[in-house]
Each structure stands twice: as C-alpha cells, then as structure tokens.
Design a protein around this motif. Structure first.
Motif, mmCIF file in Angstrom:
data_model
loop_
_atom_site.group_PDB
_atom_site.id
_atom_site.type_symbol
_atom_site.label_atom_id
_atom_site.label_comp_id
_atom_site.label_asym_id
_atom_site.label_seq_id
_atom_site.Cartn_x
_atom_site.Cartn_y
_atom_site.Cartn_z
ATOM 1 N N ASP A 57 0.851 -1.184 0.000
ATOM 2 C CA ASP A 57 0.000 0.000 0.000
ATOM 3 C C ASP A 57 0.889 1.236 0.000
ATOM 4 O O ASP A 57 1.513 1.562 1.013
ATOM 5 C CB ASP A 57 -0.905 -0.015 1.232
ATOM 6 N N ASP A 58 0.963 1.919 -1.141
ATOM 7 C CA ASP A 58 1.907 3.039 -1.250
ATOM 8 C C ASP A 58 1.557 4.208 -0.332
ATOM 9 O O ASP A 58 2.394 5.069 -0.070
ATOM 10 C CB ASP A 58 2.049 3.502 -2.702
ATOM 11 N N SER A 59 0.329 4.239 0.191
ATOM 12 C CA SER A 59 -0.047 5.317 1.103
ATOM 13 C C SER A 59 0.504 5.105 2.514
ATOM 14 O O SER A 59 0.537 6.030 3.327
ATOM 15 C CB SER A 59 -1.570 5.458 1.163
ATOM 16 N N GLY B 216 -0.320 -3.217 5.385
ATOM 17 C CA GLY B 216 0.501 -2.532 4.398
ATOM 18 C C GLY B 216 0.883 -3.402 3.216
ATOM 19 O O GLY B 216 1.379 -2.904 2.191
ATOM 20 N N HIS C 209 -0.352 -6.116 0.322
ATOM 21 C CA HIS C 209 -1.499 -6.663 -0.406
ATOM 22 C C HIS C 209 -1.206 -8.139 -0.712
ATOM 23 O O HIS C 209 -0.684 -8.469 -1.781
ATOM 24 C CB HIS C 209 -1.731 -5.886 -1.697
ATOM 25 N N HIS D 56 -0.116 9.258 -6.363
ATOM 26 C CA HIS D 56 -0.411 7.832 -6.232
ATOM 27 C C HIS D 56 -0.694 7.237 -7.611
ATOM 28 O O HIS D 56 -1.282 7.882 -8.484
ATOM 29 C CB HIS D 56 -1.611 7.616 -5.311
#
Length: 382
Positions: free
Chosen positions: A73-75, A125, A127, A212
């Motif tokens: 999760d890049d966020s 975090g 996937h 994103h």
C-alpha cells in the motif's frame, strides 16, 4: 524535486545498488548456455548482454507499476521501509552469488519489501492477494512452462537434425544462440530493470514527489537501465558457471531451445505485469532442455540446491528486511546509519570471501560442480 529528502536520496542510491547486483547476479540467465557451448566468448557475451539490458529497460513499465502500487500500500510506505527492504535484497543477492546459487533477485526484492513494510506499517501494508496473484503463482508456473517448452523444442531439434552432420548442426545452433541469448538479455532488461524503477517510484510517491499510481519518470527508467546494464557487463561468473555447466552438460541445440523458451515466457509476462523471476524461468528452461535430450546427464543434486534457494529466498530476504525496518523505523536517523554501516561491512566481507576461490571469464567453464559443492558444503558448515 523539492520533496526529495536525504533519506529518499539514500533510498534511490540503494535501489540502484540493488539494480547493479541484480545485473551481475542474473547475467547467467541470458548468457550461461551460450558461454558453455562456445557460441559466444565470455567477455563478448556479457558486453552484448549489458547493452541489451539497457535497451530492454525502455520497452515496458507494467512490472514497475505492479511493484510501486501493487504488492504494498503506497499510502502507508515510508522511505525508511523501502531502504530496509533493499538492504535485505542486496545482502541475499550477495550471499547467493558467493555460493554460486542462481536464486531469484526478484524474490529477494519482494521479500525484503514485504518484511520491511509488514514491520513498519503492519499487515495491512502488504497486499497479500496481489502477492499471490502477481508473484507466487507465476513463480510456480513460469519455470514449469519454460521447462516444458524447452523440453519439446529440444526433442524436436534433435529429431529434425538427426541425419544431418553433427558439426554442421552444432555450428548452426551456436549461431542461433547468439540471437536467442540476445533476446533473453533484452527480456531481462524489460523485466528486471523495471523492479528497481518500481522501487524508486514507490519512494517518490511515499515522499509526495509523485502522485499515487504514478508511473516511473524517464530519469528513473534511464538510471535503472544503466545500473543493471553495468552490473551485467561485469558478469556474475560464479552463477554463470553453475547455470552453464553445473546443471547439465549442455549442447548448442539445447542452449538455443532453453533461451528461446525463456524469452517467450519472460516477454509475455512482462507485458502482462507479472513480475517473474528470470532466474527461475531460465533455470527451468535449462532443466527442460536437459531432459529433452536423450541420455543427457542432469545433475539433480545441483537442481535441488537451486530449488531450495528459491524456496528460502523470499522469507529470508523478508526476515532481513524486517530486522532492518525495526531499526530504521524505531531508531530514526541513528538506526538508519547503523543498518547502512552493517550492510556495507557484511557486503565487504562477502566480497573478500569470494576472492578465496575466484571465478572469472578465463575459468568460468572449468570444474563447475566441484566449486559449487564446496561452496554449498562450506555454507552448511557455517
């Protein structure tokens, strides 16, 4: 570029260092069989491979997108987590290079990132559905597909040329190997350079320099291509020896079949966004080519050690990445510096150990099984 802090710059440099190790670690994927059969001289082979790895980096960015916005999760990811993951990947690459084991640089990178993000951001975090879909399933299927394709191609090659003069057949297939090995190098650049592009893009997203789901900028594509090409040119002679001579005594028709099968699998998967291990694909092709020739001697003990390395790579790199992330995330700047210093020291020790039993262009085709077994035994004793 205002968003790029010192830590982000450090991540970019470390990512390019990983890309460099990926290059010399995986040169064998493209050129081992051509060097083993005499189709190309060793130094010429790595030179061609380096140039084509650079060219291949510009063909696609689908795999880069899988890494930058797919498996984690890049966020939630921070530059420190990415740095920790890269440390795990680099150290595993260097260790398997020392042992001459063709393990997966790709899975080392994925494992390092997964372990670091899991510790730094929690299980959410990562996937894991994407990890299974884009990494684990292709990891199992791709060497099988490449092996079966190479087996069939080898069988047909020997059947079709059964009545032709052997010298003429060998010469013809050695010429064909120049083209097939070049295509593997192009495919390797397309598939593997993108993984570093994805990591750098992820770092840029994490610091706000990119939005994103952004793709890699041109400068990222160029520097990643140059790093993997430089590493490829230096030649990972230990692993070239294992793949070219340690698995099967390969002849030029087998080499051509193995390289052609691997190219087809890698290029197809790269355009679909599957981040394959080129090492596993090429090794599967070599094994298939060995089985496809009647009376060929396949060294299953070496193949078994390789398979074991494949199984261990992702969790081992994840463990190192997790430990490094713990120090970086909770230790701040001091923790980051300590991990960087520790990584440099370990890397230097590995390089010094490699000089005890050097493998280079002049001896890459000599006594492969003895050196591999000795290294494996020494590692086990350690």
């Amino acid at each position: 570029m205002d968003h790029i802090t010192f830590l982000v710059a450090m991540v970019i440099v470390t990512a390019l260092a990983f890309d460099f190790t990926n290059g010399f670690h995986d040169t064998a994927n493209a050129m081992a069989t051509s060097i083993a059969t005499g189709a190309l001289r060793p130094k010429v082979a790595v030179g061609i491979s380096g140039v084509l790895n650079l060219a291949g980096a510009f063909l696609s960015t689908e795999v880069a997108r899988t890494i930058s916005g797919g498996i984690v999760d890049d966020s939630l990811v921070t530059p420190g987590m990415i740095f920790a993951g890269l440390v795990g990947a680099i150290l595993w690459n260097l260790m398997t290079w020392l042992l001459g084991l063709p393990s997966s640089s790709s899975h080392a990178l994925f494992g390092g990132l997964i372990g670091a993000v899991w510790v730094g951001a929690g299980r959410g975090g990562v996937h894991f559905d994407k990890v299974v879909e884009k990494i684990l399933i292709p990891a199992v299927a791709s060497p099988v597909v490449a092996g079966l394709a190479a087996l069939a191609a080898t069988y047909l090659a020997y059947r079709i040329t059964a009545r032709a003069p052997k010298d003429g057949v060998s010469k013809g297939f050695r010429t064909g190997q120049v083209a097939s090995a070049s295509l593997v190098s192009l495919a390797h650049g397309t598939n593997d350079a993108q993984k570093t592009m994805g990591v750098i893009t992820l770092a840029l997203i994490s610091c706000g320099a990119l939005g994103h789901d952004a793709g890699p900028p041109v400068w990222v594509v160029l520097t990643s291509g140059l790093a993997i090409a430089t590493g490829t040119y230096l030649g990972g002679w230990r692993i070239i020896r294992t793949m070219g001579k340690g698995i099967v005594d390969i002849e030029s028709p087998q080499g051509f079949a193995a390289e052609s099968a691997a190219t087809a699998v890698i290029l197809t998967s790269a355009n679909l966004g599957f981040a394959l291990s080129t090492t596993q694909v090429c090794s599967g092709g070599i094994l298939g080519a060995g089985v496809g020739r009647r009376l060929a001697e396949v060294r299953w003990s070496t193949a078994g050690r390789m398979a074991l390395a494949w199984l261990v790579t992702l969790p081992a790199a994840a463990a190192v990445g997790a430990v490094a992330a713990g120090a970086v995330v909770h230790g701040g700047t001091l923790g980051t510096v300590l991990i960087a210093v520790a990584a440099v020291v370990i890397a230097a020790v590995i390089v010094l150990l490699s000089r005890r039993n050097p493998v280079h262009a002049d001896n890459v085709n000599s006594a492969p099984t003895t050196s591999v077994r000795r290294s494996a035994t020494a590692h086990a004793g350690a």
